[in-house]
Scaffold this motif. Structure first.
Motif, mmCIF file in Angstrom:
data_model
loop_
_atom_site.group_PDB
_atom_site.id
_atom_site.type_symbol
_atom_site.label_atom_id
_atom_site.label_comp_id
_atom_site.label_asym_id
_atom_site.label_seq_id
_atom_site.Cartn_x
_atom_site.Cartn_y
_atom_site.Cartn_z
ATOM 1 N N LEU A 362 0.829 -1.205 0.000
ATOM 2 C CA LEU A 362 0.000 0.000 0.000
ATOM 3 C C LEU A 362 0.865 1.257 0.000
ATOM 4 N N ALA A 363 1.925 1.255 0.810
ATOM 5 C CA ALA A 363 2.817 2.419 0.857
ATOM 6 C C ALA A 363 3.488 2.650 -0.490
ATOM 7 N N LEU A 364 3.924 1.560 -1.134
ATOM 8 C CA LEU A 364 4.566 1.699 -2.443
ATOM 9 C C LEU A 364 3.579 2.216 -3.485
ATOM 10 N N ALA A 365 2.349 1.713 -3.456
ATOM 11 C CA ALA A 365 1.334 2.177 -4.404
ATOM 12 C C ALA A 365 1.026 3.656 -4.194
ATOM 13 N N LEU A 366 0.919 4.095 -2.938
ATOM 14 C CA LEU A 366 0.651 5.504 -2.657
ATOM 15 C C LEU A 366 1.817 6.384 -3.110
ATOM 16 N N ALA A 367 3.042 5.911 -2.901
ATOM 17 C CA ALA A 367 4.201 6.672 -3.357
ATOM 18 C C ALA A 367 4.204 6.789 -4.882
ATOM 19 N N ALA A 368 3.857 5.688 -5.563
ATOM 20 C CA ALA A 368 3.792 5.731 -7.026
ATOM 21 C C ALA A 368 2.702 6.679 -7.499
ATOM 22 N N LEU A 369 1.558 6.666 -6.816
ATOM 23 C CA LEU A 369 0.466 7.573 -7.185
ATOM 24 C C LEU A 369 0.882 9.029 -6.994
ATOM 25 N N ALA A 370 1.577 9.319 -5.892
ATOM 26 C CA ALA A 370 2.065 10.682 -5.669
ATOM 27 C C ALA A 370 3.066 11.092 -6.746
ATOM 28 N N ALA A 371 3.930 10.159 -7.135
ATOM 29 C CA ALA A 371 4.922 10.470 -8.167
ATOM 30 C C ALA A 371 4.255 10.788 -9.501
ATOM 31 N N LEU A 372 3.177 10.060 -9.819
ATOM 32 C CA LEU A 372 2.473 10.289 -11.081
ATOM 33 C C LEU A 372 1.627 11.548 -11.051
ATOM 34 N N THR A 373 0.924 11.773 -9.935
ATOM 35 C CA THR A 373 -0.099 12.816 -9.869
ATOM 36 C C THR A 373 0.451 14.169 -9.454
ATOM 37 N N TRP A 374 1.284 14.185 -8.438
ATOM 38 C CA TRP A 374 1.752 15.473 -7.905
ATOM 39 C C TRP A 374 3.157 15.826 -8.376
ATOM 40 N N TRP A 375 4.046 14.838 -8.455
ATOM 41 C CA TRP A 375 5.404 15.132 -8.896
ATOM 42 C C TRP A 375 5.538 15.109 -10.408
ATOM 43 N N LYS A 376 4.503 14.614 -11.105
ATOM 44 C CA LYS A 376 4.444 14.627 -12.571
ATOM 45 C C LYS A 376 5.611 13.881 -13.219
ATOM 46 N N LEU A 377 6.055 12.793 -12.588
ATOM 47 C CA LEU A 377 7.108 11.991 -13.202
ATOM 48 C C LEU A 377 6.539 11.178 -14.371
ATOM 49 N N GLN A 378 7.379 10.858 -15.327
ATOM 50 C CA GLN A 378 6.952 10.040 -16.454
ATOM 51 C C GLN A 378 6.559 8.649 -15.953
ATOM 52 N N PRO A 379 5.474 8.061 -16.503
ATOM 53 C CA PRO A 379 5.061 6.732 -16.029
ATOM 54 C C PRO A 379 6.146 5.678 -16.119
ATOM 55 N N TRP A 380 6.959 5.702 -17.185
ATOM 56 C CA TRP A 380 7.977 4.664 -17.311
ATOM 57 C C TRP A 380 9.017 4.761 -16.200
ATOM 58 N N VAL A 381 9.289 5.984 -15.721
ATOM 59 C CA VAL A 381 10.223 6.152 -14.608
ATOM 60 C C VAL A 381 9.648 5.533 -13.339
ATOM 61 N N VAL A 382 8.368 5.795 -13.085
ATOM 62 C CA VAL A 382 7.713 5.270 -11.889
ATOM 63 C C VAL A 382 7.628 3.744 -11.956
ATOM 64 N N VAL A 383 7.310 3.207 -13.136
ATOM 65 C CA VAL A 383 7.209 1.755 -13.298
ATOM 66 C C VAL A 383 8.545 1.084 -13.004
ATOM 67 N N LEU A 384 9.618 1.595 -13.585
ATOM 68 C CA LEU A 384 10.923 0.992 -13.366
ATOM 69 C C LEU A 384 11.356 1.125 -11.913
ATOM 70 N N ALA A 385 11.031 2.263 -11.279
ATOM 71 C CA ALA A 385 11.380 2.450 -9.873
ATOM 72 C C ALA A 385 10.652 1.440 -8.991
ATOM 73 N N CYS A 386 9.374 1.199 -9.261
ATOM 74 C CA CYS A 386 8.616 0.229 -8.465
ATOM 75 C C CYS A 386 9.127 -1.192 -8.687
ATOM 76 N N ALA A 387 9.499 -1.517 -9.915
ATOM 77 C CA ALA A 387 10.082 -2.833 -10.180
ATOM 78 C C ALA A 387 11.385 -3.001 -9.414
ATOM 79 N N LEU A 388 12.189 -1.936 -9.355
ATOM 80 C CA LEU A 388 13.445 -1.987 -8.617
ATOM 81 C C LEU A 388 13.199 -2.160 -7.127
ATOM 82 N N VAL A 389 12.216 -1.419 -6.587
ATOM 83 C CA VAL A 389 11.877 -1.544 -5.181
ATOM 84 C C VAL A 389 11.438 -2.970 -4.872
ATOM 85 N N GLY A 390 10.592 -3.522 -5.728
ATOM 86 C CA GLY A 390 10.166 -4.898 -5.529
ATOM 87 C C GLY A 390 11.323 -5.879 -5.600
ATOM 88 N N TRP A 391 12.220 -5.666 -6.537
ATOM 89 C CA TRP A 391 13.389 -6.550 -6.696
ATOM 90 C C TRP A 391 14.282 -6.509 -5.465
#
Length: 397
Positions: A362-391
């Motif tokens: 849940l914390a990771l999903a909320l961080a990803a949502l904040a990165a997409l919605t408020w920080w306006k990061l590119q989706p591919w950056v957020v996707v790769l970051a979440c994959a790295l966190v999971g790894w």
């Protein structure tokens, strides 16, 4: 090749866009505007806005349909094919390669990284729900339609239940909603007669009705795949994210694709440029029954995009009169509200229920949502970051 109206020239222009257009359909439309209105002046600002309105009115991936229409106006039917191929093939090829790697060398994709991809899908769909809800559910009747649609889909989790919900919302919108007036704008220079447009529309409906009948009388995996993906592409209002529940209902319960692979592929689709509908290529390549691999990916890719072209070519000759019809606009408003409800249901199941297994997810999903919605990061950056966190083991697999 030097001819600006040659299909090969159209292909090269859209190939560059297909290799660089990250960020989803809204971003794609921005890239197209910069390229074809500001830079190349293929059409006016008003003409482009009208074309976008048409493609948002039709089922299917709006950005891909805008590209097809631009290619069609430049080099006829060959130009439409060239524009589609250039914009679509880069992401489709990447996703097929990912699917083959996941199937043959699953150990190369750690479970934690795959789980991170599933978690980021929660953020991506949540962002789509929020953005579409703010745009399409602007008053109480539309909000109630959205909630009712979400409830209906959760109670009857099948592709036809979702179609029924959207159709019912269209009828309710026709009876209750009152859209504003639409001003006249420039017409896209496409030479398709009304007779030809009617033939394309007739072919669209013939396939939509005839393919399920053909599957019943001539059972076979290739025809069943064409039917499932054609129907999904034909009945999706709202773009790529909304196709998720329709495709999930087609390929997961039937055993064609495992649920974990389905969500991993959906997460990976966020990391590639181009239209999200190329997720179909991943699913076709991931099939547990033949045809799969490159052939399966090609079949599903063509099947899911075919209705988009048929509807576009059929609607273009009639668009100017249709867009002024307030009854049609009212029905569309109801359907759009239901689409948000379908997406809200998909956010809960299967996306949330398969990905959020604990508080760290849940914390990771909320961080990803904040990165997409408020920080306006590119989706591919957020996707790769979440994959790295999971790894790294910060999200349970």
């Amino acid at each position: 090749m030097n001819d600006a109206r040659h299909p090969w020239r159209v292909f090269l222009i859209f190939l560059r866009l297909g290799l660089t257009s990250f960020g989803g359909p809204i971003a794609h439309l921005g890239y197209f505007r910069d390229e074809f209105v500001t830079r190349r002046r293929w059409l006016t600002e008003a003409g482009y806005a009208d074309l976008v309105a048409l493609c948002q009115f039709l089922p299917g991936p709006a950005s891909s349909q805008v590209g097809m229409a631009l290619g069609l106006s430049r080099a006829g039917y060959a130009g439409a094919l060239a524009a589609w191929a250039g914009f679509t093939l880069p992401s489709a090829i990447l996703l097929i390669v990912f699917a083959l790697g996941l199937a043959s060398h699953g150990d190369l994709f750690p479970a934690g990284a795959v789980h991170g991809l599933k978690v980021v899908a929660v953020a991506v769909v949540a962002q789509a729900v929020w953005g579409m809800g703010r745009k399409l559910c602007t008053d109480l009747p539309r909000v109630l339609l959205m909630v009712a649609a979400a409830g209906g889909v959760l109670l009857g989790p099948s592709a036809w239940a979702q179609v029924g919900v959207i159709a019912a919302a269209g009828v309710i919108g026709l009876l209750l909603l009152r859209p504003g007036a639409v001003a006249a704008v420039d017409i896209l220079p496409v030479t398709i007669s009304r007779r030809a447009g009617a033939c394309w529309l007739a072919l669209f409906f013939a396939l939509l009705i005839g393919l399920p009948v053909a599957v019943h009388w001539l059972p076979g995996q290739p025809l069943a795949m064409v039917d499932a993906f054609y129907r999904s592409g034909a009945l999706v209002f709202g773009g790529g994210h909304v196709v998720l529940p329709l495709l999930q209902a087609e390929v997961v319960p039937s055993g064609w694709v495992g649920n974990q692979a389905f969500l991993a592929g959906y997460g990976a689709a966020q990391a590639v440029p181009g239209p999200l509908f190329t997720f179909a290529a991943f699913l076709g390549a991931s099939m547990t029954v033949a045809p799969s691999g490159w052939l399966g990916g090609a079949i599903c890719l063509l099947a899911i995009f075919l209705p988009s072209f048929l509807l576009l070519a059929g609607a273009l000759p009639f668009w100017q009169s249709l867009r002024k019809n307030r009854r049609a606009q009212a029905a569309l408003a109801g359907m759009n509200a239901a689409v948000v409800g379908v997406l809200l249901a998909a956010l809960y199941h299967p996306v949330w229920t398969s990905a959020i297994l604990g508080w760290r997810d849940l914390a990771l999903a909320l961080a990803a949502l904040a990165a997409l919605t408020w920080w306006k990061l590119q989706p591919w950056v957020v996707v790769l970051a979440c994959a790295l966190v999971g790894w790294l083991g910060l999200a349970p697999g």
